[in-house]
Structure formats: structure tokens, C-alpha cells
Design a protein around this motif. Structure first.
Motif, mmCIF file in Angstrom:
data_model
loop_
_atom_site.group_PDB
_atom_site.id
_atom_site.type_symbol
_atom_site.label_atom_id
_atom_site.label_comp_id
_atom_site.label_asym_id
_atom_site.label_seq_id
_atom_site.Cartn_x
_atom_site.Cartn_y
_atom_site.Cartn_z
ATOM 1 N N ALA A 217 0.997 -1.323 0.058
ATOM 2 C CA ALA A 217 0.139 -0.020 -0.220
ATOM 3 C C ALA A 217 0.835 1.560 -0.083
ATOM 4 O O ALA A 217 2.182 1.414 0.425
ATOM 5 C CB ALA A 217 -1.376 -0.312 1.190
ATOM 6 N N ALA A 218 0.636 2.116 -1.078
ATOM 7 C CA ALA A 218 1.295 3.357 -0.599
ATOM 8 C C ALA A 218 0.704 4.444 0.865
ATOM 9 O O ALA A 218 1.966 5.424 0.770
ATOM 10 C CB ALA A 218 0.618 4.556 -1.711
ATOM 11 N N ALA A 219 -0.242 4.166 0.844
ATOM 12 C CA ALA A 219 -0.616 4.822 2.795
ATOM 13 C C ALA A 219 -1.560 3.555 3.640
ATOM 14 O O ALA A 219 -2.347 3.471 2.784
ATOM 15 C CB ALA A 219 -1.065 6.416 2.511
ATOM 16 N N SER A 220 -1.991 4.151 4.988
ATOM 17 C CA SER A 220 -2.776 3.162 5.247
ATOM 18 C C SER A 220 -3.833 3.856 7.257
ATOM 19 O O SER A 220 -2.827 4.810 6.899
ATOM 20 C CB SER A 220 -1.828 1.387 5.892
ATOM 21 O OG SER A 220 -0.859 1.962 6.619
ATOM 22 N N ARG A 221 -4.153 3.877 6.735
ATOM 23 C CA ARG A 221 -4.913 4.445 8.457
ATOM 24 C C ARG A 221 -6.088 3.365 9.163
ATOM 25 O O ARG A 221 -6.127 2.874 8.106
ATOM 26 C CB ARG A 221 -5.841 5.472 7.924
ATOM 27 C CG ARG A 221 -5.368 6.890 6.979
ATOM 28 C CD ARG A 221 -6.607 7.777 6.713
ATOM 29 N NE ARG A 221 -7.254 8.475 8.250
ATOM 30 C CZ ARG A 221 -8.277 8.668 8.532
ATOM 31 N NH1 ARG A 221 -8.742 8.937 7.489
ATOM 32 N NH2 ARG A 221 -8.608 8.648 9.647
ATOM 33 N N ARG A 222 -5.345 3.472 10.062
ATOM 34 C CA ARG A 222 -6.419 2.150 10.914
ATOM 35 C C ARG A 222 -7.331 3.185 11.350
ATOM 36 O O ARG A 222 -6.958 4.144 12.123
ATOM 37 C CB ARG A 222 -4.865 2.173 12.617
ATOM 38 C CG ARG A 222 -4.448 0.982 11.747
ATOM 39 C CD ARG A 222 -4.301 -0.458 11.484
ATOM 40 N NE ARG A 222 -4.486 -0.995 12.840
ATOM 41 C CZ ARG A 222 -3.769 -1.767 13.535
ATOM 42 N NH1 ARG A 222 -2.182 -1.745 13.058
ATOM 43 N NH2 ARG A 222 -3.773 -1.939 14.342
ATOM 44 N N LEU A 223 -8.549 2.201 11.753
ATOM 45 C CA LEU A 223 -9.364 3.076 12.318
ATOM 46 C C LEU A 223 -10.014 2.668 13.415
ATOM 47 O O LEU A 223 -9.143 1.276 13.981
ATOM 48 C CB LEU A 223 -10.732 2.561 11.211
ATOM 49 C CG LEU A 223 -9.922 3.395 10.277
ATOM 50 C CD1 LEU A 223 -11.361 2.930 8.916
ATOM 51 C CD2 LEU A 223 -10.173 5.366 9.686
ATOM 52 N N ARG A 224 -10.979 2.943 14.776
ATOM 53 C CA ARG A 224 -11.175 2.350 15.601
ATOM 54 C C ARG A 224 -12.780 1.145 15.337
ATOM 55 O O ARG A 224 -13.235 1.283 14.525
ATOM 56 C CB ARG A 224 -11.981 3.742 15.881
ATOM 57 C CG ARG A 224 -12.350 2.399 17.411
ATOM 58 C CD ARG A 224 -13.322 3.682 18.448
ATOM 59 N NE ARG A 224 -12.855 4.552 19.229
ATOM 60 C CZ ARG A 224 -13.104 5.534 19.551
ATOM 61 N NH1 ARG A 224 -14.598 5.577 20.325
ATOM 62 N NH2 ARG A 224 -11.745 6.822 19.834
ATOM 63 N N PRO A 225 -11.613 0.120 15.926
ATOM 64 C CA PRO A 225 -13.078 -1.338 15.612
ATOM 65 C C PRO A 225 -14.313 -1.337 16.019
ATOM 66 O O PRO A 225 -14.702 -0.589 17.132
ATOM 67 C CB PRO A 225 -12.183 -2.737 15.887
ATOM 68 C CG PRO A 225 -10.467 -1.530 16.406
ATOM 69 C CD PRO A 225 -10.794 -0.705 16.591
#
Length: 283
Positions: A217-225
Motif C-alpha cells: 500500500a502507498a498509505a494506510s489508516r487504522r480506524l477504531r474497530p
């Protein structure tokens, strides 16, 4: 008095859906937008182009929008219409979507405000060009030995008589002793330990999945489960992440997720490709 006058009721506003480069102006024929009163059109912004639509201002006052927020079907209709425009534009050129109900009272105000953000728009367009957003969710496996927490399925605590008030000497001889109580507590401790180990294993799987997907991936974001029970889903979510992936690597991502499902045994959901809402910054 003014808000009920004919002049006020005929007032218009400019609804802005998205921004793209001027050399990628999309074809908008047949895309309705949030209203059918006026067609979609482009608004030149130098080297950029905004996708806009003239709407009746009375439909987007604070009061009207609060009513819409309380009407779920109506709110969903607007959200789908907005997303439909963004998706149609993004299918033709790199596109920065704007939030739902981005409005300006006049065209010159829109030109000034959007023009002030041109550097940010260009940076976002550069980041998302020829890339799409994908979502990955990982769920913990069912706890071994978990009986679902139902009280009727739990073993009775040690020392509970089978028929209260009618205990006999034979009942006394069958009544569990201290050893049974210790065994019961030991079983409960073992169950809790297994649940804790499984939770730790699930979190390790989540980190493995995230690490492997991040490599392509070029970028990622972790979101709240999401918590258990969200949208009727009682699974425990241990990873909720979104990734910006080059279009030519989409097949590679799908194969990777399939491989991770097989190698980890985890419940892994892949969704997409989507317009990269999560990676356009605060514009």
C-alpha cells in the motif's frame, strides 16, 4: 418575515461535490446529483475544476438539515446522491471528494474559498492519482469452550442441592466437597486464560495482516474497530483499517488477503475499491 418572502424562497446556493484537475474535466451527462432542478456543471478554478450544482438555499438551511439528519431514509438518499456524483467523476479522473453538503451562498465565494485551497487540492490529487482505497477488517475467532454466556448453560455452583428443602442423607453423601469447588474454580480460570491467549493471538494476527498489506500500500489508516453487535454482527473486530493501493496492484492485494485467510485461519474481510475519501486530507 424575510425568510418567508418570495425573494428568500427563490435564493440559491452552490453545492460543491468534488475537485479535479482542469485537464481532466469529466462528462456529467445523466448524473442527477442531490436535486434535479439544475444540472451538474463544472466551475473553473485555474488549473483545477470543481463539480458543482445550483440548489435552492431553503433546502439547506440549518433547520432543514437538522430535519434531514433525523430522517434516515432522506439522509441516505442525499448521501447516495452525493457519492454517486463523486464516483462518476472519480471513474474518469483523479478526484478529491468534498464532504456532504458543502455549500456556498454565491459562486464568487466558492471560487475564492476553493482557490485558497488549491495547493492542498493539488497535493491530494498527486497522492491519490491512479490509486484506490480498500478496507480490511479482521475478526477474532470464537473463544474455545465459550458457552455464549447464557446463565442456563452454566454449571451450577458447587454445593447447590438438586431439590431444595428435601435433602436426605444420600443427598448429603452426593453433595460436592471442597475438591469439587476447587475444580470448578480451576475450570473457570482455565477458560479465562484460554480467552486471554486467544485475544493475544487475534491481535498478533491483526498486526501480521496490517504489516503485510502495508507492504503493497502507498498509505494506510487504522480506524477504531467496531464493537460486538454493530449492525447485528456479534464478532469481535480486532482490525479495521483502510489502505491506499495502486490500481495495478489490486489483484495482488486480493491474492494476498486470500493467502492471509488460509495461513492465519482468521476471518478477514476485504472491501473496495473505493474513492479514496480517507486519503485526501482535511480539504
Amino acid at each position: 418575515m424575510t425568510e418567508h418572502s418570495p425573494r428568500a424562497s427563490e435564493a440559491t446556493a452552490l453545492y460543491v461535490y468534488a475537485v479535479c484537475r482542469a485537464d481532466g474535466s469529466p462528462v456529467l451527462d445523466g448524473v442527477p446529483g442531490v436535486t434535479r432542478d439544475e444540472p451538474l456543471r463544472t466551475l473553473p478554478l485555474g488549473s483545477l475544476t470543481a463539480i458543482v450544482q445550483t440548489v435552492r438555499a431553503a433546502e439547506f438551511t440549518d433547520e432543514a438539515w437538522q430535519e434531514r439528519l433525523a430522517d434516515e431514509p432522506e439522509l441516505e438518499r442525499y448521501a447516495r446522491a452525493h457519492h454517486g456524483v463523486v464516483s462518476a467523476v472519480a471513474a474518469q479522473a483523479p478526484t478529491v471528494p468534498l464532504p456532504l453538503a458543502t455549500l456556498y451562498t454565491a459562486q464568487d465565494r466558492a471560487e475564492a474559498a476553493l482557490g485558497d485551497e488549491s495547493a492542498r487540492f493539488h497535493a491530494a490529487l498527486e497522492r491519490i492519482a491512479h490509486r484506490a482505497e480498500w478496507g480490511v477488517k479482521v475478526y477474532a475467532a470464537g473463544s474455545p469452550g465459550d458457552d455464549g454466556g447464557g446463565a442456563a448453560r452454566r454449571p451450577d455452583p458447587p454445593g447447590t442441592p438438586s431439590t431444595p428443602g428435601t435433602a436426605s442423607r444420600a443427598d448429603d453423601r452426593r453433595r460436592p466437597g471442597p475438591e469439587a469447588g476447587r475444580a470448578y474454580l480451576e475450570r473457570r480460570r482455565n477458560l479465562q486464560a484460554r480467552r486471554e491467549r486467544q485475544r493475544e493471538d487475534s491481535l498478533r494476527v491483526a498486526e501480521t495482516v496490517d504489516s503485510r498489506v502495508c507492504r503493497i500500500a502507498a498509505a494506510s489508516r487504522r480506524l477504531r474497530p467496531h464493537g460486538p453487535g454493530a449492525a447485528g454482527d456479534h464478532r469481535v473486530q480486532v482490525l479495521n483499517a483502510t489502505y491506499l493501493v495502486d490500481e495495478h496492484r489490486s489483484a495482488e492485494l486480493e491474492l494476498l488477503v486470500e493467502d492471509l485467510r488460509e495461513s492465519t485461519g482468521a476471518g478477514i474481510e476485504l472491501s473496495g475499491p473505493w474513492v479514496p475519501y480517507s486519503f485526501v486530507g482535511g480539504v
